[in-house]
Design an enzyme around this catalytic site. Structure first.
Site, PDB file in Angstrom:
ATOM      1  N   LYS A 160      46.174  45.339  23.648  1.00  0.00           N
ATOM      2  CA  LYS A 160      47.512  45.032  23.148  1.00  0.00           C
ATOM      3  C   LYS A 160      47.513  43.636  22.550  1.00  0.00           C
ATOM      4  O   LYS A 160      46.989  42.695  23.127  1.00  0.00           O
ATOM      5  CB  LYS A 160      48.522  45.107  24.303  1.00  0.00           C
ATOM      6  N   ARG A 193      47.471  51.516  36.237  1.00  0.00           N
ATOM      7  CA  ARG A 193      47.332  50.106  35.861  1.00  0.00           C
ATOM      8  C   ARG A 193      48.170  49.226  36.790  1.00  0.00           C
ATOM      9  O   ARG A 193      47.707  48.171  37.228  1.00  0.00           O
ATOM     10  CB  ARG A 193      47.766  49.947  34.400  1.00  0.00           C
ATOM     11  N   HIS A 202      47.469  40.278  29.747  1.00  0.00           N
ATOM     12  CA  HIS A 202      48.860  39.894  29.502  1.00  0.00           C
ATOM     13  C   HIS A 202      48.922  38.601  28.695  1.00  0.00           C
ATOM     14  O   HIS A 202      48.127  37.680  28.911  1.00  0.00           O
ATOM     15  CB  HIS A 202      49.601  39.681  30.826  1.00  0.00           C
ATOM     16  N   TYR A 236      54.249  41.772  39.880  1.00  0.00           N
ATOM     17  CA  TYR A 236      53.457  42.363  40.961  1.00  0.00           C
ATOM     18  C   TYR A 236      53.584  41.579  42.265  1.00  0.00           C
ATOM     19  O   TYR A 236      53.268  42.100  43.336  1.00  0.00           O
ATOM     20  CB  TYR A 236      51.992  42.489  40.529  1.00  0.00           C
TER      21      TYR A 236
END
Length: 278
Positions: free
Chosen positions: A145, A223, A246, A255
């Site tokens: 990404k 994930r 990220h 998380y």
């Protein structure tokens, strides 16, 4: 283009095209009042999944305005509130059952990579044999990404599974080919023989059913589970951010609200209610 994946740009294009057809003008030339009227229309729409469609219309407009350097118009667009829902996470026992569930080795290895390396669906589909480094025990994730590359560790048991799978299936380029890969030879050119997104989703969903997992889960749940389990095992949040690819630490911080670490593991007061009477 501008750090966006091809699928995202294509999706934006569809929404901009629909807006352009609605007004018979280029989206960047429609005045803000009429854009707001259109967005209200989309929000109230009954023939579309309005929340999702509304969000992508706004994102597409922001993208178009940014490309054209139209900062003022971007500011006038409504803000999109991010969902505050916490991700669904599997337990270690549920992951063990999930990994054992598929009959095909291909699907067991596929699920192993999604969980063991924290891959997105498109990342596992884009995985090439050349990206596997068994000597260094790492996987090279290319064009993730935001078009970013990263390395993630490969577990020993996953390496063994991959070697067995590659020897048995003999894929040519992609680690996971579709059943129609032979079409490539017949039609020639750059036919994409990767395993389809629907195929990955089907494999995970079938394993979920066979494993008897009742939680609502999808491919991305693996994930989320990867990140949460690493945090619970003591890995620091910055390293997990890098492993997930990220852009911002804020994305990874969610998380912390899911993981049950020894330092602050929650418990029910019922667990302690009768301890003093024993």
């Amino acid at each position: 283009m501008a750090g966006k994946s091809q699928s995202t740009v294509t999706n934006y294009g569809r929404h901009l095209a629909k807006l352009a057809l609605h007004f018979n003008e280029l989206p960047t030339e429609v005045d803000p009042d009429r854009v707001n009227d259109y967005l209200h229309l989309v929000k109230r729409g009954h023939n579309t999944p309005s929340d999702s469609y509304f969000k992508f219309t706004v994102y597409a407009l922001r993208f178009a305005y940014r490309i054209e350097g139209m900062k003022d118009k971007r500011i006038e667009l409504p803000s999109i509130k991010r969902s505050k829902k916490l991700p669904v996470v599997l337990s270690q026992e549920e992951v063990r059952r999930l990994l054992k569930a598929p009959k095909l080795l291909k699907h067991r290895v596929l699920i192993g990579l999604l969980y063991g390396c924290g891959l997105r669906c498109f990342e596992v589909r884009n995985l090439k044999i050349a990206d596997l480094d068994f000597d260094r025990k790492v996987l090279h994730v290319k064009d993730g990404k935001g078009k970013k590359d990263r390395y993630v560790p490969l577990a020993d048991m996953l390496i063994r599974g991959l070697k067995t799978y590659l020897e048995a299936e003999q894929p040519s380029e992609w680690v996971f080919n579709s059943k129609d890969q032979e079409i490539k030879g017949r039609v020639g050119g750059d036919f994409d023989s990767r395993y389809s997104q629907r195929g990955v989703q089907w494999a995970v969903n079938e394993a979920k059913k066979k494993a008897g997992i009742q939680k609502p889960m999808n491919v991305h749940t693996l994930r989320h589970t990867f990140a949460t389990h690493l945090l619970e095992e003591g890995l620091d949040i910055l390293t997990i951010k890098d492993l997930l690819g990220h852009e911002s630490i804020d994305t990874t911080m969610i998380y912390l609200h899911v993981a049950q670490t020894d330092k602050r593991r929650a418990f029910s007061p019922l667990d302690r209610l009768y301890l003093s009477r024993r």
